[in-house]
Write an enzyme that holds these catalytic residues in place. Structure first.
Site, PDB file in Angstrom:
ATOM      1  N   ASP B 100       8.132 -28.290  37.670  1.00 40.58           N
ATOM      2  CA  ASP B 100       7.713 -26.881  37.733  1.00 40.58           C
ATOM      3  C   ASP B 100       6.569 -26.764  38.737  1.00 40.58           C
ATOM      4  O   ASP B 100       5.986 -27.777  39.147  1.00 40.58           O
ATOM      5  CB  ASP B 100       7.272 -26.361  36.356  1.00 40.58           C
ATOM      6  CG  ASP B 100       6.077 -27.113  35.795  1.00 40.58           C
ATOM      7  OD1 ASP B 100       6.035 -28.361  35.925  1.00 40.58           O
ATOM      8  OD2 ASP B 100       5.167 -26.473  35.227  1.00 40.58           O
ATOM      9  N   GLU B 166       4.443 -28.463  33.073  1.00 42.17           N
ATOM     10  CA  GLU B 166       3.123 -29.071  33.311  1.00 42.17           C
ATOM     11  C   GLU B 166       2.090 -28.042  33.740  1.00 42.17           C
ATOM     12  O   GLU B 166       0.940 -28.098  33.305  1.00 42.17           O
ATOM     13  CB  GLU B 166       3.231 -30.186  34.364  1.00 42.17           C
ATOM     14  CG  GLU B 166       2.035 -31.136  34.381  1.00 42.17           C
ATOM     15  CD  GLU B 166       0.842 -30.652  35.195  1.00 42.17           C
ATOM     16  OE1 GLU B 166      -0.267 -31.164  34.997  1.00 42.17           O
ATOM     17  OE2 GLU B 166       1.014 -29.745  36.047  1.00 42.17           O
TER      18      GLU B 166
HETATM   19 ZN    ZN Z   1       0.920 -31.590  39.150  1.00 42.30          ZN
HETATM   20 ZN    ZN Z   2      -0.429 -28.718  39.441  1.00 44.54          ZN
END
Ligand code: ZN
Ligand code: ZN
Ligand code: ZN
Ligand code: ZN
Lengths: 476, 476
Positions: B100, B166
Site C-alpha cells: 500500500d 502499513e
Molecule cells: Zn513503508
Molecule cells: Zn511509508
C-alpha cells in the site's frame, strides 16, 4: 429637577406598547456580520429612522460607503443622525446606540426563536438584540414619544448617532464622527451611551472606564517545513520549544505581568478609589458564577474587581501553526505564532507598552541561544479610556438612578473595549457616560439573550430622568 | 559465498524489464488511508500475488477481517503470505514488505503524475510507492525471477509476509503474526525488512534500532465555557497560563528532557558504540539540508546523530482547544490540551517512563497553586527496539553490501518507529534486520517520491547477495 410624574406614569401605562415595539425591532434580523443579512440591517435602519421621525426627530440617513466582507464588496448600512431641539440655553446631549445585532440561530442552542421576542413569565424579554442594543435604543424612542405626544419640550437638546455596524468593527463610524465634529455634532456638551451592562443582576451602574488592548503574534520559525519528531527529535532547535518557553515568561499564575515595567506603569489605587471598589455590589461568588468555575484569582473582592477594571491583564490565547486537531500527530511544526494580548489601563497606551514587550521578548529570546528566527507582530491595538466620574454628566446620571431605582449605582469600569467611546471622547473633546440598561447576565453575545421587562421599563424612566438631571446640573 | 555472477549480470540485463514491472506496480493507486481507493489496494494484493506465483512462490492471500474508517466498515485488503523452499538444512529468512502507499495527487505539488512512474534522465524513478515500499518488494521478485528462470535453488528458504495496510497502522497484522507464529512462520531464523532509508544519499546502511514513543495530552480546565479576556483577564486562573507554564518545564533548548529520571535511564555510549556514530557518513550540513534550516542542536556530528538515534527526545506538538486560527480573537479558552511526546530508547519503556512524567507534572502543577483542574492522558505508546548488530544476520548484510557497493554500510538507528519490527522480533523471537534500498532523500511520504534507478538495480543485487551470505553465515 426630577422628570415629570406624568412621564413616569405614561411609561408604566405604555409598557405593553413599548414591548410590542421592541418585538417589532427584534423581528428584523439585522446581523451585520453576515453578508446574507445585509438587507435586514438596511431595513432596520429604515425602520428606526421612521420611528425617530414619528416622535419628532429630524433625521438623515448617512451613506458610509462600502467595505469588503468574505471577499465581496458590500454597501455599509446607512447610519442615522438625528436632532431634536435647538435651544442655545440648553445643554446638548449626544446619544449613541446601534441597531445591528450578533448572529443567532435556534440551532446554536436557543430555547426560543431568536428573532421572535418571547415574553417569559419571570419577566425576561428573550430575543437577539433585546439587550444589545435595540432595547436601550428604543428606550430613547419611548422617552421621546411622551414628549412628542404631550408637546412637552425636552429639557435638553438631543443629537443622535445610531449605527448598524457596531458588531462588526463599527466600519465607517470613526470617519463620520470626525467629519461631523463641526457639523452635526457641533455644540455637543456630553455623550451618553447605553450599550453595556450592570456588574450584577441587582444594582444599576454607571461606567467610566474601558481597558485598551495590544494584541501580539510571536512567530518562531526554523525548519523549512513541518518535520517528523521521530526523525528530527533532539537533532534541531524546535520552534515550539522556544515559543512555549517565551510564552511562559509573560504572565504568572497570580495574573502578574512579567514584562518589566508594564504593571509598574499603573499607580496603586488611593483610598478614595479603593473605596469605589469596596462599595461595588459584587462578590467572589458572582465572578465564579459568571466564569462557570471556582477559579477566582483571589478571595478578596476588591483585588478581583481591580484586576478586571483598573489593572492591565495578559492572556495567552493560543498558537497558530502548531498541531491543534484531535489525535496524536508526531509533528515538529516549522512555524508557530503564539497569540497573546495585554489589556491596557491609563496611563498605558499601545505606544508606551509595545516597546517594553518587544525589548523583553528580544532579550529573553537571545537568552535561549536558539538558532530559530523570532519575529514579534502587533496585530491590533486600542487605547484605554477613563472618564472623570465627578463630572456633572455622571452626577446627573447618579441622581437619576437613585430617583428611579432607589439605589446608589455601582461606579464601574469595564475590562473590555467599546472603541467608539474613545472616538467620541477625543474627537468631540467632552465627557462620555456609559449608562447601562441591562443586567450582567443578559447574555449579549450568547444564546437566549434577554432584557428584563423591569430593566426596559425602569430603564426608559432612567433615560428620561437623566435628561432632566443634566438640565438641572447645567444650572449649577 | 557470493551470489552467482550470472545472477548479477542478469539483473543488469533485465533492468529495463524490472523498471517496467515497477511501473505497473506504481500505476495501481493502492492508497490504504482513503476508503475510495480500497479496491485499488485489493487489486494490488492480487497483482503482487500473481507476480509471486509466477516466480515460483507458494502463496495464500489472507482475509484480515474488517475495520472502521471515516465511520464506514471496510474489508481490510488481504495480506499475502508466501513460501519458497523447504530444505531443513537451510536457514529460513522471513521477508516483510508492504504494497500500500501514502495518498498522492498532482495538486499536492507533484511535478509529474504520481501514479505514472516517470524516468528522469538523472536516474530518478519518480512515482508514489517507488521507494516506499513497492521498489523493495519488487526487488525480491527480481531476485526470485532469475532463480526461477534458471531453476537455480535458493540458498535459503524464504517466507514472505506482505501487507496492504502499513500506511494506516498495519491493521490486522499483529494478530496475523501471532496466529501464524507456529504455522506459516514456524522455523523462521531471521527477518529482513526493506522499508527504511539510507542516512544520506551516498552510503548504504543497515539499521538496528528504532525509538519507541509515549504520547501525552495534558488537559487543563477551569471556566465553564470560553471567556472574554476583556471581562475576565486578571480575575480568574486561565488554563492557558497553567498549561504553557507546565509545557515550558518539559524540555530545554538543548533538547535535554527536564522530567527527572528520563534522560538518566539511558547510559552513555561506550567507546565502541561512539565509534559507530563517528564512522557514519553524515554531516551537520546533511541534517540541516534535511530540516530545511540551519538549526542543528550542535555542530558535533556525533552529538546530533546520537540525539536522533540513541537518546530519548521530547517534542511539543501543539494545543487542542486553544485559539489556533488566523486573526486576533481575545478568548480565554476554557479547556486546553497540550500535546507532547517522548521518543524512547532502550532500556526505556512506556511503562517505566509514563509514571515519571505523571509524577513530575503533578508535582509541578501543585507548585503553580492554580485552582484549575489538571489531567494527564496517555494517548499512544510503543516500545523501542534495538537489535544485536553483531548477529550473523547483520554480518551477512554487511558482507553483501560491501560486495555490491564496495563500501562499508552505515550502521544506523532510526529516530522513528516501524511497529511491525517489534512484533516480529518479539513474537518470532529472532533477529530482525532493516536493510534499506532507497536513499535519505527519497521523500517517502512527500511529493515527488522517487527511487534512484541505481538503488533499484544495485539494491536488487544486494537483496540476492544477502541471501547467499546468510547461507554462508549458517555454515559458520
Ligand atoms: Zn513503508
Ligand atoms: Zn511509508
Ligand atoms: Zn452593543
Ligand atoms: Zn454587542
Amino acid at each position: 429637577m426630577p422628570a415629570p410624574a406624568e412621564f413616569l406614569k405614561y411609561v408604566d401605562a405604555q409598557s405593553d406598547a413599548f414591548i410590542s415595539r421592541l418585538s417589532d425591532a427584534v423581528s428584523i434580523a439585522s446581523i451585520s456580520g453576515d453578508p446574507a443579512y445585509r438587507p435586514k440591517v438596511v431595513e432596520m435602519s429604515n425602520w428606526l429612522n421612521a420611528q425617530l421621525q414619528a416622535v419628532g426627530v429630524t433625521t438623515k440617513q448617512v451613506d458610509l460607503g462600502t467595505h469588503v466582507m468574505d471577499g465581496k464588496t458590500l454597501n455599509l448600512p446607512p447610519a442615522i443622525l438625528g436632532r431634536i431641539g435647538e435651544d442655545k440655553s440648553k445643554k446638548t446631549v449626544l446619544i449613541y446606540g446601534h441597531f445591528d445585532v450578533q448572529p443567532a440561530s435556534k440551532s446554536d442552542g436557543w430555547d426560543t426563536e431568536p428573532f421572535v421576542l418571547t415574553k417569559h413569565e419571570d419577566g425576561r424579554l428573550i430575543g437577539r438584540g433585546s439587550s444589545d442594543d435595540k432595547g436601550p435604543v428604543l428606550g430613547w424612542v419611548n422617552v421621546l414619544q411622551w414628549h412628542h405626544e404631550t408637546q412637552t419640550p425636552l429639557p435638553v437638546n438631543l443629537v443622535f448617532c445610531f449605527e448598524g455596524m457596531e458588531e462588526n468593527g463599527s466600519e465607517g463610524l470613526d470617519a463620520l464622527v470626525v467629519k461631523e465634529r463641526d457639523g452635526w455634532f457641533k455644540g455637543v456638551d456630553c455623550v451618553c451611551i447605553s450599550d453595556n451592562y450592570w456588574l450584577n443582576t441587582r444594582t444599576p451602574a454607571l461606567t467610566y472606564g474601558l481597558r485598551g488592548l495590544v494584541y501580539f503574534k510571536l512567530n518562531i520559525s526554523g525548519p523549512g517545513r513541518d518535520l517528523h519528531s521521530g526523525v528530527f527529535g533532539r537533532t534541531v532547535h524546535e520552534p515550539m520549544t522556544d515559543l512555549i518557553s517565551l510564552m511562559s515568561r509573560l504572565v504568572d499564575q497570580g495574573g502578574n505581568i512579567l514584562v518589566p515595567g508594564v504593571d509598574d506603569m499603573v499607580s496603586a489605587a488611593d483610598t478614595e478609589e479603593r473605596a469605589l471598589y469596596e462599595k461595588l455590589d459584587y462578590s467572589i461568588a458572582d465572578v465564579e458564577a459568571a466564569a462557570g468555575g471556582k477559579i477566582a484569582l483571589s478571595q478578596e473582592k476588591t483585588t478581583v474587581l481591580m484586576g478586571r477594571m483598573r489593572l492591565p491583564s495578559l492572556s495567552l490565547h493560543g498558537i497558530e501553526g502548531a498541531f491543534a486537531g484531535p489525535g496524536a500527530k508526531t509533528v515538529i511544526p516549522a512555524k508557530v505564532g503564539g497569540k497573546f494580548s495585554i489589556r491596557l489601563v491609563p496611563p498605558q497606551t499601545p505606544d508606551s507598552v509595545e516597546p517594553l514587550v518587544r525589548t523583553y521578548i528580544e532579550s529573553e529570546f537571545a537568552k535561549l541561544g536558539s538558532k530559530n528566527t523570532m519575529e514579534l507582530e502587533l496585530l491590533h491595538s486600542g487605547r484605554p479610556w477613563v472618564a472623570d466620574w465627578k463630572h456633572w454628566n455622571y452626577e446627573a446620571a447618579k441622581i437619576a438612578t437613585e430617583a428611579i431605582y432607589k439605589q446608589k449605582p455601582d461606579l464601574t469600569r469595564e475590562g473590555g473595549s467599546i472603541p467608539v467611546t474613545l472616538t467620541f471622547a477625543e474627537t468631540l473633546n467632552c465627557n462620555v457616560l456609559l449608562l447601562p440598561m441591562g443586567r450582567g447576565d443578559d447574555g449579549a453575545h450568547s444564546t437566549n439573550e434577554k432584557l428584563d421587562r423591569s430593566n426596559f421599563i425602569e430603564g426608559t424612566k432612567l433615560l428620561g430622568t437623566y435628561l432632566y438631571e443634566v438640565a438641572a446640573q447645567a444650572g449649577n
